[in-house]
Scaffold this active site. Structure first.
Site, PDB file in Angstrom:
ATOM      1  CD  GLU A 111     -30.728  25.097  59.821  1.00 54.12           C
ATOM      2  OE1 GLU A 111     -31.265  25.898  59.063  1.00 54.12           O
ATOM      3  OE2 GLU A 111     -30.624  23.888  59.541  1.00 54.12           O
ATOM      4  CG  ASP A 167     -27.454  21.802  57.833  1.00 51.11           C
ATOM      5  OD1 ASP A 167     -27.878  22.969  57.846  1.00 51.11           O
ATOM      6  OD2 ASP A 167     -27.572  21.042  56.861  1.00 51.11           O
TER       7      ASP A 167
HETATM    8  C1  GLC Z   1     -29.707  24.426  56.336  1.00 51.86           C
HETATM    9  C2  GLC Z   1     -28.811  25.518  55.794  1.00 51.86           C
HETATM   10  C3  GLC Z   1     -29.211  25.839  54.382  1.00 51.86           C
HETATM   11  C4  GLC Z   1     -29.113  24.588  53.556  1.00 51.86           C
HETATM   12  C5  GLC Z   1     -29.893  23.426  54.179  1.00 51.86           C
HETATM   13  C6  GLC Z   1     -29.523  22.113  53.568  1.00 51.86           C
HETATM   14  O1  GLC Z   1     -31.014  24.834  56.424  1.00 51.86           O
HETATM   15  O2  GLC Z   1     -28.880  26.657  56.599  1.00 51.86           O
HETATM   16  O3  GLC Z   1     -28.413  26.871  53.849  1.00 51.86           O
HETATM   17  O4  GLC Z   1     -29.615  24.843  52.263  1.00 51.86           O
HETATM   18  O5  GLC Z   1     -29.601  23.281  55.562  1.00 51.86           O
HETATM   19  O6  GLC Z   1     -28.275  21.683  54.003  1.00 51.86           O
END
Ligand code: GLC
Length: 636
Positions: free
Chosen positions: A333, A291
């Site tokens: 991500e 993440d």
């Molecule tokens: C990522 C997640 C998102 C979240 C962010 C902070 O981008 O997809 O939903 O708000 O991380 O953890």
């Protein structure tokens, strides 16, 4: 003197020291007896050592930190179950298993989709009916209530949120999914913890060891200096990158004020998160969704995004998995500029990556009925390192950000800022003729930045009951299913779930419009899924058909799409070359019928079969006519 030695020599010396230290303790001695572990350590030690030396070599305790890390890693391997070790071995023999055209992903929230972990387990027969082989469960760990950013504020990586179940149920679910041929994907939220994590609580109390795990400063001087060059990510929550603690200190929080960024310049943080990662790996996680990777390292006078050190951290985490949980893979991500997205995709870093550019440009092309940007992205930005794969999605639980490159857009005569303004207006229905019903997210009038929330169906025109909505949904999914990599379905999309505005009545959610696209399990829509006369039935049949076709079409697995210029500005083309045949995919983004002349097919065989309709088409005779939003997969 040490600096003049090569990295190999230093690594050898460090390893000898570490082995000596391991021999001194009982845990260490038992780790050393394990042959498999030892071999893997041998292969990966230099990576970990090199990165540790670069990031933490200036510290007097660098080697001792490394001893603790390797001991922890060894102990973790020892607790890895025989069943998971068997998977490790199997995947060692078939290391590119995830590039197969059999792979089809789904994603859902445990509570919203099925109530709890037991509910998810009960839905396994449905996942099999749909054809899933990969299931991403949104964050399910202990988190503050009611505000927790959809679970992305983790208070303990070893405890499941009690309403959802227990860690034993999670382990049991992982086993049940594995038996059903479905890989489990969980988030590793490692850029930050919640402010209720034990580490954060102790830091808030002023404990120096735990304060050093976060970016905490006594006054505004350093935070203000950092903020000269950082971006505001959640400006609706707080301006800048820091928030103030009750004792007057300031803590870095990129996202919500209750999510505190971990300080990876402290090796204790790296060690602590590595332990959490390996703990989860041993529960039976197959893929970690890494993440918010872009934000993990901070450096004054930079935007603190995508810094080179982030890649080192990911490589080190990856090397630890190669030693102690070898079958576990990473998905990055990184929803950032396309130049940066690809930097995370590497066999030694993240083997999978979301493809945010393709996702956003699919919507861009649906709005403009002009495929030039999407076509250019497939041509120019699709290629990634061998052995890696995109995760292609139509929408996620998050907003849609227009992350295309301004330079790329300029080449096509589009000015980035204006085009984003148009797209935002279009998708929130502030543009004449728009079919979309999206909602703005983090609308920042100061910077002009804005993103879009909404479900696939609502964005595609189903909510506004416009013609072509179903065709748009299916065409968008046909692209995700066929460009190469793993397609990911946001569960509920396959029955056309619409925006859910009930979040506006919940004070804990009303300020975060992404909840509009996180509806509860659409019971009545699922009940109609086998009835082809209903809207859910039509969409479901279309998605099932696409999944079946994908799984029967070897060319559509991992690897890459090769651009194909159709000569018609509204028809997208790309090819998927296979061993002995090739599939040409064409999608008509127009609301009108369109045509590609036969001259575009002169170098191809006379006839091709359209896998979607089953018809044989003679392209040399008259080219191809395509209905509005029709997609064809032509095999030559
Ligand atoms: C990522 C997640 C998102 C979240 C962010 C902070 O981008 O997809 O939903 O708000 O991380 O953890």
């Amino acid at each position: 003197m040490v600096n003049r030695l090569s990295v190999e020599q230093q690594a050898r010396a460090a390893k000898a020291y570490i082995l000596q230290e391991l021999r001194e303790t009982e845990d260490g001695r038992s780790v050393l007896k394990d042959k498999d572990f030892f071999e893997r350590l041998d292969m990966n030690f230099i990576t970990i050592f090199g990165i540790f030396a670069e990031l933490y070599g200036y510290r007097h305790d660098c080697l001792d930190q490394l001893v603790d890390l390797i001991t922890m890693c060894g102990k973790s391997w020892q607790t890895r179950s025989p069943e998971l070790r068997k998977i490790d071995k199997q995947r060692e023999l078939d290391p590119e298993w995830y590039l197969s055209n059999q792979m089809v992903g789904g994603v859902c929230y445990v509570d919203r989709y099925a109530g709890n972990l037991a509910g998810i387990k009960a839905r396994i027969p449905y996942f099999k009916e749909l054809g899933l082989t990969y299931l991403h469960l949104m964050p399910l760990f202990l988190a503050p209530q009611p505000l927790n950013d959809g679970g992305y504020a983790v208070s303990s990586y070893r405890d499941v949120q009690p309403e959802l179940g227990t860690i034993d149920e999670l382990r049991d679910l992982a086993t049940a999914l594995r038996e059903a041929g479905i890989s489990l994907v969980l988030d590793l939220v490692f850029n930050h913890t919640s402010n209720e994590h034990q580490w954060a609580k102790k830091a808030a109390e002023g404990d120096p060891e735990h304060s050093a795990m976060y970016w905490i400063f006594p006054d505004r001087a350093v935070p203000s200096a950092f903020e000269c060059s950082t971006r505001e990510i959640f400006p609706d929550d707080h301006p800048g990158s820091f928030i103030q603690l009750p004792d007057g200190r300031f803590v870095w929080s990129t996202f919500y004020h209750f999510q505190w960024d971990l300080n990876y310049s402290n090796p204790a943080v790296f060690r602590a998160m590595a332990a959490e990662m390996l703990y989860l790996a041993n529960i039976g996680v197959d893929f970690f969704r890494m993440d918010a990777v872009a934000f993990m390292w901070k450096q004054m006078n930079t935007d603190c995004e995508n810094l080179p050190e982030v890649h080192k951290l990911l490589r080190a985490f990856n090397a630890l998995c190669r030693i102690a949980a070898p079958s576990v893979l990473f998905k990055s991500e990184a929803i950032v500029h396309p130049d940066f997205v690809v930097q995370y995709v590497d066999k030694y870093e993240c083997q999978l990556s979301y493809n945010p550019l393709q996702m956003a440009l699919t919507w861009e092309a649906l709005a403009t009925r002009d495929v030039s940007m999407l076509s250019q992205a497939i041509e120019r930005r699709h290629n990634i390192a061998r052995g890696c794969a995109w995760v292609n999605y139509v929408r996620s639980h998050d907003d849609i950000g227009w992350t295309f490159s301004d330079e790329d857009a300029r080449e096509l005569g589009k000015e980035g800022a204006n085009h984003r303004k148009f797209l935002n207006a279009f998708f929130v229905n502030r543009h004449p003729g728009s079919f979309a019903r999206g909602v703005p997210f983090q609308d920042n009038p100061r910077t002009g930045d804005c993103r879009i929330s909404g479900t696939t169906a609502s964005l595609a025109g189903l909510e506004s009951m416009q013609d072509h909505a179903i065709e748009r949904i299916l065409m968008a999914y046909s692209i995700a299913m066929s460009t190469g990599g793993i397609p990911l379905i946001y569960l509920g999309d396959e029955v056309g779930q619409l925006n859910d505005y009930s979040y506006l009545n919940d004070p804990a959610k009303m300020d975060d419009s992404r909840w509009v696209n996180r509806p509860f399990y659409p019971e009545s829509r699922y009940a109609e899924r086998h009835d082809p006369s209903t809207i859910p039935g039509k969409i479901y049949a279309g998605i099932r058909h696409l999944i079946r076709l994908r799984r029967a079409t070897e060319e559509l697995g991992g690897g890459r799409a090769v651009g194909f210029y159709t000569g018609n500005p509204t028809i997208l083309g790309y090819q998927r070359p296979g061993q002995s045949s090739s599939v040409l995919c064409l999608c008509n983004f127009s609301d009108e019928s369109q045509w590609i002349g036969r001259d575009r097919f002169l170098s191809m065989p006379v006839e091709a079969i359209d896998l979607v309709s089953g018809y044989v088409i003679n392209l040399r005779e008259a080219g191809i006519h395509m209905k509005p939003h029709q997609y064809v997969w032509l095999r030559f």
